[in-house]
Design a protein around this motif. Structure first.
Motif, mmCIF file in Angstrom:
data_model
loop_
_atom_site.group_PDB
_atom_site.id
_atom_site.type_symbol
_atom_site.label_atom_id
_atom_site.label_comp_id
_atom_site.label_asym_id
_atom_site.label_seq_id
_atom_site.Cartn_x
_atom_site.Cartn_y
_atom_site.Cartn_z
ATOM 1 N N TRP A 36 -40.973 -34.916 -44.203
ATOM 2 C CA TRP A 36 -40.100 -35.477 -43.173
ATOM 3 C C TRP A 36 -40.699 -36.813 -42.739
ATOM 4 O O TRP A 36 -41.888 -36.885 -42.406
ATOM 5 C CB TRP A 36 -39.991 -34.543 -41.981
ATOM 6 C CG TRP A 36 -39.148 -33.347 -42.227
ATOM 7 C CD1 TRP A 36 -39.563 -32.098 -42.595
ATOM 8 C CD2 TRP A 36 -37.732 -33.265 -42.110
ATOM 9 N NE1 TRP A 36 -38.498 -31.253 -42.724
ATOM 10 C CE2 TRP A 36 -37.352 -31.942 -42.423
ATOM 11 C CE3 TRP A 36 -36.726 -34.171 -41.766
ATOM 12 C CZ2 TRP A 36 -36.028 -31.519 -42.411
ATOM 13 C CZ3 TRP A 36 -35.411 -33.753 -41.750
ATOM 14 C CH2 TRP A 36 -35.070 -32.431 -42.059
ATOM 15 N N SER A 49 -44.245 -34.996 -41.119
ATOM 16 C CA SER A 49 -44.521 -33.606 -41.464
ATOM 17 C C SER A 49 -44.230 -33.364 -42.932
ATOM 18 O O SER A 49 -43.418 -34.059 -43.547
ATOM 19 C CB SER A 49 -43.671 -32.665 -40.612
ATOM 20 O OG SER A 49 -43.967 -31.306 -40.900
ATOM 21 N N CYS A 50 -44.939 -32.376 -43.490
ATOM 22 C CA CYS A 50 -44.697 -31.953 -44.869
ATOM 23 C C CYS A 50 -44.840 -30.438 -44.930
ATOM 24 O O CYS A 50 -45.574 -29.845 -44.128
ATOM 25 C CB CYS A 50 -45.696 -32.573 -45.840
ATOM 26 S SG CYS A 50 -45.731 -34.348 -45.898
ATOM 27 N N THR A 58 -48.701 -26.752 -44.490
ATOM 28 C CA THR A 58 -48.004 -27.762 -43.706
ATOM 29 C C THR A 58 -48.919 -28.911 -43.313
ATOM 30 O O THR A 58 -50.149 -28.791 -43.340
ATOM 31 C CB THR A 58 -47.418 -27.160 -42.417
ATOM 32 O OG1 THR A 58 -48.488 -26.586 -41.635
ATOM 33 C CG2 THR A 58 -46.382 -26.099 -42.721
ATOM 34 N N TYR A 59 -48.306 -29.999 -42.951
ATOM 35 C CA TYR A 59 -48.998 -31.177 -42.432
ATOM 36 C C TYR A 59 -48.167 -31.728 -41.285
ATOM 37 O O TYR A 59 -46.937 -31.715 -41.335
ATOM 38 C CB TYR A 59 -49.137 -32.240 -43.522
ATOM 39 C CG TYR A 59 -49.361 -33.629 -42.958
ATOM 40 C CD1 TYR A 59 -48.287 -34.501 -42.733
ATOM 41 C CD2 TYR A 59 -50.638 -34.058 -42.624
ATOM 42 C CE1 TYR A 59 -48.484 -35.756 -42.197
ATOM 43 C CE2 TYR A 59 -50.843 -35.318 -42.084
ATOM 44 C CZ TYR A 59 -49.751 -36.166 -41.883
ATOM 45 O OH TYR A 59 -49.954 -37.400 -41.350
ATOM 46 N N PHE A 60 -48.871 -32.182 -40.249
ATOM 47 C CA PHE A 60 -48.207 -32.851 -39.138
ATOM 48 C C PHE A 60 -48.985 -34.101 -38.763
ATOM 49 O O PHE A 60 -50.210 -34.082 -38.700
ATOM 50 C CB PHE A 60 -48.113 -31.934 -37.912
ATOM 51 C CG PHE A 60 -47.249 -30.733 -38.122
ATOM 52 C CD1 PHE A 60 -47.809 -29.524 -38.491
ATOM 53 C CD2 PHE A 60 -45.878 -30.816 -37.964
ATOM 54 C CE1 PHE A 60 -47.022 -28.415 -38.708
ATOM 55 C CE2 PHE A 60 -45.075 -29.701 -38.169
ATOM 56 C CZ PHE A 60 -45.648 -28.504 -38.548
ATOM 57 N N LYS A 65 -48.118 -33.291 -33.643
ATOM 58 C CA LYS A 65 -48.850 -32.031 -33.751
ATOM 59 C C LYS A 65 -48.817 -31.283 -32.424
ATOM 60 O O LYS A 65 -49.011 -31.868 -31.359
ATOM 61 C CB LYS A 65 -50.293 -32.323 -34.172
ATOM 62 C CG LYS A 65 -51.043 -31.150 -34.745
ATOM 63 C CD LYS A 65 -52.399 -31.612 -35.270
ATOM 64 C CE LYS A 65 -52.276 -32.543 -36.449
ATOM 65 N NZ LYS A 65 -53.586 -32.950 -37.001
ATOM 66 N N TRP A 68 -44.116 -29.843 -32.739
ATOM 67 C CA TRP A 68 -43.107 -29.585 -33.758
ATOM 68 C C TRP A 68 -43.594 -28.526 -34.749
ATOM 69 O O TRP A 68 -44.802 -28.338 -34.936
ATOM 70 C CB TRP A 68 -42.784 -30.864 -34.524
ATOM 71 C CG TRP A 68 -42.200 -31.946 -33.675
ATOM 72 C CD1 TRP A 68 -42.014 -31.934 -32.303
ATOM 73 C CD2 TRP A 68 -41.741 -33.202 -34.120
ATOM 74 N NE1 TRP A 68 -41.471 -33.115 -31.892
ATOM 75 C CE2 TRP A 68 -41.282 -33.909 -32.981
ATOM 76 C CE3 TRP A 68 -41.656 -33.818 -35.369
ATOM 77 C CZ2 TRP A 68 -40.751 -35.199 -33.076
ATOM 78 C CZ3 TRP A 68 -41.134 -35.094 -35.460
ATOM 79 C CH2 TRP A 68 -40.685 -35.768 -34.309
ATOM 80 N N THR A 69 -42.637 -27.871 -35.380
ATOM 81 C CA THR A 69 -42.948 -26.945 -36.456
ATOM 82 C C THR A 69 -42.020 -27.241 -37.636
ATOM 83 O O THR A 69 -40.951 -27.848 -37.469
ATOM 84 C CB THR A 69 -42.757 -25.485 -36.023
ATOM 85 O OG1 THR A 69 -41.400 -25.281 -35.621
ATOM 86 C CG2 THR A 69 -43.691 -25.115 -34.870
ATOM 87 N N VAL A 70 -42.462 -26.819 -38.796
ATOM 88 C CA VAL A 70 -41.678 -27.037 -40.005
ATOM 89 C C VAL A 70 -41.623 -25.734 -40.788
ATOM 90 O O VAL A 70 -42.596 -24.961 -40.780
ATOM 91 C CB VAL A 70 -42.261 -28.192 -40.852
ATOM 92 C CG1 VAL A 70 -43.659 -27.859 -41.371
ATOM 93 C CG2 VAL A 70 -41.321 -28.575 -41.989
ATOM 94 N N LEU A 81 -36.999 -28.803 -39.569
ATOM 95 C CA LEU A 81 -37.995 -29.427 -38.690
ATOM 96 C C LEU A 81 -37.560 -29.141 -37.251
ATOM 97 O O LEU A 81 -36.525 -29.639 -36.809
ATOM 98 C CB LEU A 81 -38.078 -30.929 -38.937
ATOM 99 C CG LEU A 81 -39.145 -31.674 -38.150
ATOM 100 C CD1 LEU A 81 -40.545 -31.255 -38.610
ATOM 101 C CD2 LEU A 81 -38.976 -33.188 -38.300
#
Length: 126
Positions: A36, A49-50, A58-60, A65, A68-70, A81
């Protein structure tokens, strides 16, 4: 052809929430990293984010951080997202992108992607 379509953007007041979705067609969510990205007016595109479809890693970005959550649904070939506690600085056009046969770490290092969505606009007012 692979197509990615984002949805869920809109206008919200600071502190509110939005849920963005990325629906993929022509692509199975096997061994895919979904990223994202956002581009604020007058600024460069940044990765926020990924998520990896294989292991859900995941990555933020530091800026999002904790807020948000993915997630992803491999069966539906969608990624979501969830954006909470939105701030005016979160305003921008949000894009999802897919990188085939890649892990999250790869996409974090290098934003090169095989396919991009058309973007959805998020406006956060103070």
């Amino acid at each position: 052809d692979v197509q990615l379509v984002e949805s869920g953007g809109g206008s919200v007041q600071a502190g509110g929430s939005l849920t963005l979705s990325c629906a993929a067609s022509g692509l199975t969510f096997d061994d895919v990293a979904i990223g994202w990205f956002r581009q604020a007016p007058g600024k460069e595109r940044e990765k926020v984010s990924c998520i990896g479809s294989t292991d859900g890693s995941t990555y933020f970005a530091d800026s999002v951080k904790g807020r948000w959550t993915v997630s992803h649904d491999n069966a539906k070939s969608t990624a979501t997202l969830q954006m909470n506690s939105l701030k005016p600085d979160d305003t921008g056009v949000y894009y999802c992108a897919a990188r085939f046969r890649a892990a999250v770490a790869t996409m974090v290092r290098d934003s090169t992607s095989n396919s991009w969505g058309q973007g959805t606009s998020v406006i956060v007012s103070s």
